[in-house]
Design a protein around this motif. Structure first.
Motif, mmCIF file in Angstrom:
data_model
loop_
_atom_site.group_PDB
_atom_site.id
_atom_site.type_symbol
_atom_site.label_atom_id
_atom_site.label_comp_id
_atom_site.label_asym_id
_atom_site.label_seq_id
_atom_site.Cartn_x
_atom_site.Cartn_y
_atom_site.Cartn_z
ATOM 1 N N LYS A 128 3.956 77.012 82.837
ATOM 2 C CA LYS A 128 4.338 78.027 81.861
ATOM 3 C C LYS A 128 5.605 77.543 81.173
ATOM 4 N N LEU A 129 5.591 77.500 79.826
ATOM 5 C CA LEU A 129 6.706 76.953 79.067
ATOM 6 C C LEU A 129 7.382 78.037 78.239
ATOM 7 N N ASP A 130 8.665 77.816 77.911
ATOM 8 C CA ASP A 130 9.337 78.741 77.002
ATOM 9 C C ASP A 130 9.217 78.219 75.577
ATOM 10 N N ASP A 131 9.863 78.900 74.634
ATOM 11 C CA ASP A 131 9.743 78.526 73.222
ATOM 12 C C ASP A 131 10.389 77.184 72.906
ATOM 13 N N ASN A 132 11.250 76.717 73.802
ATOM 14 C CA ASN A 132 11.912 75.429 73.596
ATOM 15 C C ASN A 132 11.218 74.297 74.343
ATOM 16 N N HIS A 133 10.009 74.563 74.814
ATOM 17 C CA HIS A 133 9.188 73.574 75.507
ATOM 18 C C HIS A 133 9.821 73.128 76.822
ATOM 19 N N LYS A 134 10.509 74.061 77.465
ATOM 20 C CA LYS A 134 11.044 73.797 78.796
ATOM 21 C C LYS A 134 10.243 74.576 79.827
ATOM 22 N N LEU A 135 10.175 74.023 81.017
ATOM 23 C CA LEU A 135 9.366 74.608 82.077
ATOM 24 C C LEU A 135 9.997 75.900 82.579
ATOM 25 N N VAL A 136 9.172 76.951 82.667
ATOM 26 C CA VAL A 136 9.596 78.230 83.218
ATOM 27 C C VAL A 136 9.079 78.393 84.646
ATOM 28 N N GLU A 137 7.813 78.001 84.835
ATOM 29 C CA GLU A 137 7.172 78.195 86.130
ATOM 30 C C GLU A 137 6.005 77.238 86.253
ATOM 31 N N ILE A 138 5.707 76.843 87.479
ATOM 32 C CA ILE A 138 4.543 76.009 87.736
ATOM 33 C C ILE A 138 3.806 76.569 88.942
ATOM 34 N N VAL A 139 2.494 76.722 88.797
ATOM 35 C CA VAL A 139 1.666 77.304 89.855
ATOM 36 C C VAL A 139 0.625 76.274 90.275
ATOM 37 N N GLU A 140 0.575 75.992 91.558
ATOM 38 C CA GLU A 140 -0.380 75.027 92.078
ATOM 39 C C GLU A 140 -1.730 75.710 92.318
ATOM 40 N N LEU A 141 -2.753 75.290 91.586
ATOM 41 C CA LEU A 141 -4.109 75.785 91.799
ATOM 42 C C LEU A 141 -4.915 74.685 92.481
ATOM 43 N N LYS A 142 -5.460 74.991 93.631
ATOM 44 C CA LYS A 142 -6.129 73.971 94.434
ATOM 45 C C LYS A 142 -7.618 73.839 94.150
ATOM 46 N N LYS A 143 -8.181 74.729 93.349
ATOM 47 C CA LYS A 143 -9.617 74.653 93.082
ATOM 48 C C LYS A 143 -9.873 74.945 91.603
ATOM 49 N N VAL A 144 -9.903 73.871 90.816
ATOM 50 C CA VAL A 144 -10.147 73.960 89.376
ATOM 51 C C VAL A 144 -11.387 73.137 89.057
ATOM 52 N N ILE A 145 -12.331 73.725 88.333
ATOM 53 C CA ILE A 145 -13.572 73.021 88.021
ATOM 54 C C ILE A 145 -13.923 73.163 86.545
ATOM 55 N N LYS A 146 -14.767 72.244 86.081
ATOM 56 C CA LYS A 146 -15.347 72.346 84.745
ATOM 57 C C LYS A 146 -16.797 72.748 84.900
ATOM 58 N N LYS A 147 -17.187 73.833 84.247
ATOM 59 C CA LYS A 147 -18.547 74.327 84.389
ATOM 60 C C LYS A 147 -18.993 74.980 83.088
ATOM 61 N N ASP A 148 -20.135 74.519 82.569
ATOM 62 C CA ASP A 148 -20.702 75.088 81.336
ATOM 63 C C ASP A 148 -19.683 75.096 80.202
ATOM 64 N N ASP A 149 -19.007 73.966 80.015
ATOM 65 C CA ASP A 149 -18.010 73.796 78.951
ATOM 66 C C ASP A 149 -16.808 74.729 79.093
ATOM 67 N N LYS A 150 -16.633 75.302 80.259
ATOM 68 C CA LYS A 150 -15.461 76.122 80.535
ATOM 69 C C LYS A 150 -14.691 75.526 81.714
ATOM 70 N N ILE A 151 -13.408 75.828 81.774
ATOM 71 C CA ILE A 151 -12.579 75.397 82.895
ATOM 72 C C ILE A 151 -12.202 76.634 83.692
ATOM 73 N N LEU A 152 -12.547 76.626 84.963
ATOM 74 C CA LEU A 152 -12.392 77.797 85.813
ATOM 75 C C LEU A 152 -11.544 77.459 87.036
ATOM 76 N N TYR A 153 -10.939 78.499 87.610
ATOM 77 C CA TYR A 153 -10.208 78.309 88.860
ATOM 78 C C TYR A 153 -10.513 79.446 89.818
ATOM 79 N N SER A 154 -10.349 79.152 91.100
ATOM 80 C CA SER A 154 -10.607 80.145 92.139
ATOM 81 C C SER A 154 -9.449 80.167 93.127
#
Length: 312
Positions: A171-197
């Protein structure tokens, strides 16, 4: 400002890939992805690389990797040891998994006396990415500040067609600096969409393909190594209670605390480079084709470490 050193995290078990994916050749000359990263780093200005490996890998690692680059860049090795814990802690029964990337970085603490850049061993980041992060660190006027950087990639360019991946969502602010980072351990590409669980695939939510993600290409000052060392015991105590066999320590845990306290700033560096990686065996042909195309464009010589080519 001291020149940054490059830290390569190469102690991963490669469980999903079914072997040590870090030593899989990606061209006809036998180069692996790490060769390209170190080659790009050297061209960007780096003069030293620290490999984080398992102790049992040392002999084969030096023979197959270190020996061919040590004439071109200074090389050091450190071991990620599951037993290397703060005073008062012991390895839980049945624990065999390493303590994560944050613990891996801490393995190099005694060899770092200035700025440093961290990368994964099995990711292809592109030459421009190394130039940008090297230049950012060299441009910092205050030594050992809390001004850090990360090369951000579009999520669409980092997912595998062959299974789920772990990604750090930024997550970035308006000055392109990092605000927050969240580790998602299950990200997939399916039917031209990107999903997470968040519940092992029982339910899924969609992510924007434009989402900025971390691929573990970080630029830090020495101050961050000290913060990691201080934060590890706190998170370790909590992790052992919650999940003693599988909990892992990520550098983003400490970084998130620093951001919330307004103690650190993280510049997100955009790059035109294309990321490539091998998470599954089926990913390898794509990486091979991509590197061959880059060679055909003249961006890399056929033999990276051939002294006759004058580049490395």
């Amino acid at each position: 400002m001291k020149k940054p050193v490059l830290i390569v995290m190469a102690a991963g078990m490669g469980s999903r890939y079914g072997g040590l994916k870090q030593v899989e050749p990606v061209d006809d000359q036998g180069h692996i992805i790490m060769d390209y990263s170190i080659y790009d780093a050297k061209r960007a200005g780096f003069e030293k690389v620290i490999f984080i490996i398992k102790e049992e890998m040392k002999d084969s690692f030096i023979k197959n990797i270190g020996s061919r680059i040590e004439d071109h860049i200074e090389v050091a090795y450190v071991f990620q040891d599951i037993n290397n814990l703060p005073q008062g802690f012991t390895v839980p029964e049945n624990r065999v998994k390493p303590w994560g990337t944050g613990h891996a970085i801490l393995s190099a603490k005694d060899l770092v006396d200035g700025p440093f850049v961290v990368i994964n061993a099995d990711d292809f980041y592109g030459q421009e990415s190394f130039i940008k992060i090297y230049d950012y660190l060299m441009d910092q006027e205050e030594e050992n500040s809390y001004d850090y950087a990360m090369v951000g990639y579009e999520l669409r360019k980092t997912v595998s067609e062959n299974g789920d991946v772990s990604r750090g969502i930024c997550k970035l602010d308006d000055n392109h600096k990092l605000v927050e980072i969240v580790e998602l351990k299950k990200v997939i590409k399916k039917d031209d969409k990107i999903l997470y669980s968040l519940d092992q695939g029982q339910t899924w939510k969609e992510l924007s393909p434009d989402t900025v993600v971390s691929m573990n290409l970080w630029g830090f000052q020495k101050s961050f190594m000290e913060e990691l060392a201080q934060g590890f015991p706190k998170y370790l105590a909590q992790g052992i209670k919650e999940n003693p066999e599988k909990w892992e320590f990520y550098p983003t845990m400490v970084l998130t605390d620093l951001l919330k306290e307004n103690k650190a700033k993280v510049e997100i560096l955009q790059t035109p480079s294309q990321w490539y990686g091998i998470t599954y065996k089926e990913d390898k042909p794509l990486v091979i084709r991509a590197i061959k195309n880059l060679k055909n464009q003249g961006l890399y010589p056929e033999k990276l470490w051939d002294q006759k080519d004058g580049q490395a």
